[in-house]
Design an enzyme around this catalytic site. Structure first.
Site, PDB file in Angstrom:
ATOM      1  N   LYS A 295       0.831  -1.206   0.000  1.00 12.74           N
ATOM      2  CA  LYS A 295       0.000   0.000   0.000  1.00 12.74           C
ATOM      3  C   LYS A 295       0.876   1.272   0.000  1.00 12.74           C
ATOM      4  CE  LYS A 295      -3.294  -2.775  -0.341  1.00 12.74           C
ATOM      5  NZ  LYS A 295      -4.266  -3.375   0.531  1.00 12.74           N
TER       6      LYS A 295
HETATM    7  C1  LIG Z   1      -5.226  -4.529   0.860  1.00 13.17           C
HETATM    8  C2  LIG Z   1      -6.695  -4.427   0.793  1.00 13.17           C
HETATM    9  C3  LIG Z   1      -7.517  -4.720   1.902  1.00 13.17           C
HETATM   10  C4  LIG Z   1      -7.026  -5.373   3.171  1.00 13.17           C
HETATM   11  O1  LIG Z   1      -5.904  -4.858   3.728  1.00 13.17           O
HETATM   12  P1  LIG Z   1      -4.922  -5.777   4.617  1.00 13.17           P
HETATM   13  O2  LIG Z   1      -4.143  -4.782   5.396  1.00 13.17           O
HETATM   14  O3  LIG Z   1      -4.090  -6.565   3.650  1.00 13.17           O
HETATM   15  O4  LIG Z   1      -5.755  -6.656   5.466  1.00 13.17           O
HETATM   16  C5  LIG Z   1      -8.873  -4.481   1.794  1.00 13.17           C
HETATM   17  N1  LIG Z   1      -9.412  -4.013   0.663  1.00 13.17           N
HETATM   18  C6  LIG Z   1      -8.682  -3.747  -0.434  1.00 13.17           C
HETATM   19  C7  LIG Z   1      -9.347  -3.206  -1.647  1.00 13.17           C
HETATM   20  C8  LIG Z   1      -7.303  -3.964  -0.413  1.00 13.17           C
HETATM   21  O5  LIG Z   1      -6.575  -3.737  -1.512  1.00 13.17           O
END
Ligand SMILES: *Cc1c(COP(=O)(O)O)cnc(C)c1O
Length: 398
Positions: free
Chosen positions: A191
């Site tokens: 992210k």
């Molecule tokens: C990465 C992601 C999540 C979940 O995040 P985590 O920290 O990996 O649990 C939820 N929704 C979307 C669209 C994502 O890309």
């Protein structure tokens, strides 16, 4: 000079994503590691405050993942058996998984073919008297039509939880995502900002935030972190059974350090995205997403293209294989949730979402991370030209 992961990379493979970790991040984590307190404590509180300062949210609760944040939000809103939760199928499976684990039913809605965003109209059409929450996704870092979606939710009195996993730093009509209502962010390493693993729930509702804060740590009565005690009072009691989703300070401190560079990350991501848009304009059959028409700042979390086989001369899977052969990594965001086996079985094959399905067979995410050099971007563009059997432009760099 700051250290960059670019120099530390093994071999010549260009991954589709790599976190941007510099000396200030390493120093921050080292400070926490040697401070005598490495689990949830002052750095976690600092991260929550920094997120509130950044977004304008009233309250933030840091947890171990975006998935955990979504789980706690749905749980705290009382979602359970017999309830329906509206969400796009073009999302990460964590959302439908959490809805399902609570005994509720994810109701999948289609997305716009060219932005991958849900519309107020498609959400409105899926509403029933069992709808208990709506979870739009700000896909790839572009904001949904929030005003329209909020109006649908408010009219029905149904809570909105924005999935802003891609959208830390995204701005919609002059307002930072997370500023109003409920949203979750992810701090997973791919992210825009990372804490190793981590997630944050933000809300304007301080009672809900307190409930989630309690539920992230065994359901114990809300704590004040006690410096002398190095923790909470041993006498606090379980108010109702909770989870174990608290974010360690080791992770939180990295998040705090990274958040300071969010704007420069997005700036670089935007430059790279613009280079891609320009370069791809001449390549037939490789179709980037369209950016929304409403006023926004894109966080450019992902650069997604669709491979149109009839024009490109190869399909998506062949495209990904060709780039891999050329030492270039790609991602797939996402295989639509309703096409996964469990969700197919749940719906008995009756879930049909035309534009989502069109995209799920054609989408591919190409490398996009702040430490990419301009030469890396050219390398990807040339890799795409090679995959599509196009001649390289005159004077192109490797
Ligand atoms: C990465 C992601 C999540 C979940 O995040 P985590 O920290 O990996 O649990 C939820 N929704 C979307 C669209 C994502 O890309």
């Amino acid at each position: 000079m700051t250290r960059s992961n670019n120099q530390a990379a093994a071999g010549d493979f260009l991954p589709f994503c790599r976190p941007s970790i510099d000396d200030s991040d390493v120093a921050a984590v080292t400070r926490t590691l040697t401070s005598g307190w490495i689990t949830t404590g002052p750095s976690c509180a600092e991260l929550e405050q920094a997120i509130c300062d950044r977004t304008g949210a009233k309250a933030a609760v840091a947890v171990t993942s975006g998935t955990a944040a979504m789980h706690l939000a749905l749980h705290a809103l009382g979602i359970g058996p017999g309830d329906e939760v509206i969400t796009p199928s073009m999302t990460w499976v964590s959302t439908p998984n959490m809805i399902s684990l609570l005994g509720a039913k994810p109701v999948f809605v289609d997305v716009d073919r060219d932005t991958l965003l849900v519309s107020p109209e498609s959400i409105s059409a899926a509403m029933t008297d069992r709808t208990k929450a709506i979870i739009p996704v700000h896909f790839a870092g572009a904001p949904c039509d929030l005003n329209g979606i909020r109006a649908v939710a408010d009219d029905a009195g149904v809570p909105l939880i924005e999935d802003a996993a891609h959208a830390i730093g995204t701005n919609h009509a002059g307002s930072e995502i997370g500023n109003t209502g409920h949203a979750i962010f992810s701090l997973h390493p791919i992210k825009n900002v990372t804490s190793g693993e981590g997630g944050i729930f933000v809300t304007g509702d301080t009672d809900l935030a307190n409930e989630i804060r309690r539920m992230r740590f065994h359901g114990l009565a809300a704590e004040a972190w006690d410096r002398n005690q190095q923790g909470r009072s041993p006498q606090v009691e379980v108010q109702s059974p909770g989870f174990k989703y608290n974010l360690p300070d080791m992770n939180a401190t990295l998040g705090v350090s990274q958040l300071k560079r969010l704007d420069s990350f997005i700036e670089r991501r935007t430059q790279i995205a613009n280079r891609y848009l320009k370069g791809l304009a001449d390549i037939k059959g490789i179709k980037p997403l369209t950016v929304p028409s409403w006023d926004h700042r894109h966080a450019w979390h992902l650069f997604v293209v669709r491979i149109i086989e009839e024009e490109a001369g190869l399909d998506r899977d062949q495209f990904m294989a060709s780039l891999k052969e050329q030492g270039i990594g790609t991602g797939l965001h996402f295989r639509a949730a309703h096409t996964h086996r469990w969700y197919r079985d749940q719906a008995n094959g009756s879930c049909k979402l035309g534009d989502t399905e069109w995209n799920t067979d054609r989408i591919c995410s190409i490398p996009l991370f702040p430490d990419m050099t301009d030469a890396d971007v050219e390398r990807v563009l040339n890799g795409i030209r090679t995959a599509c059997k196009m001649n390289q432009p005159q004077g192109a760099t490797a």
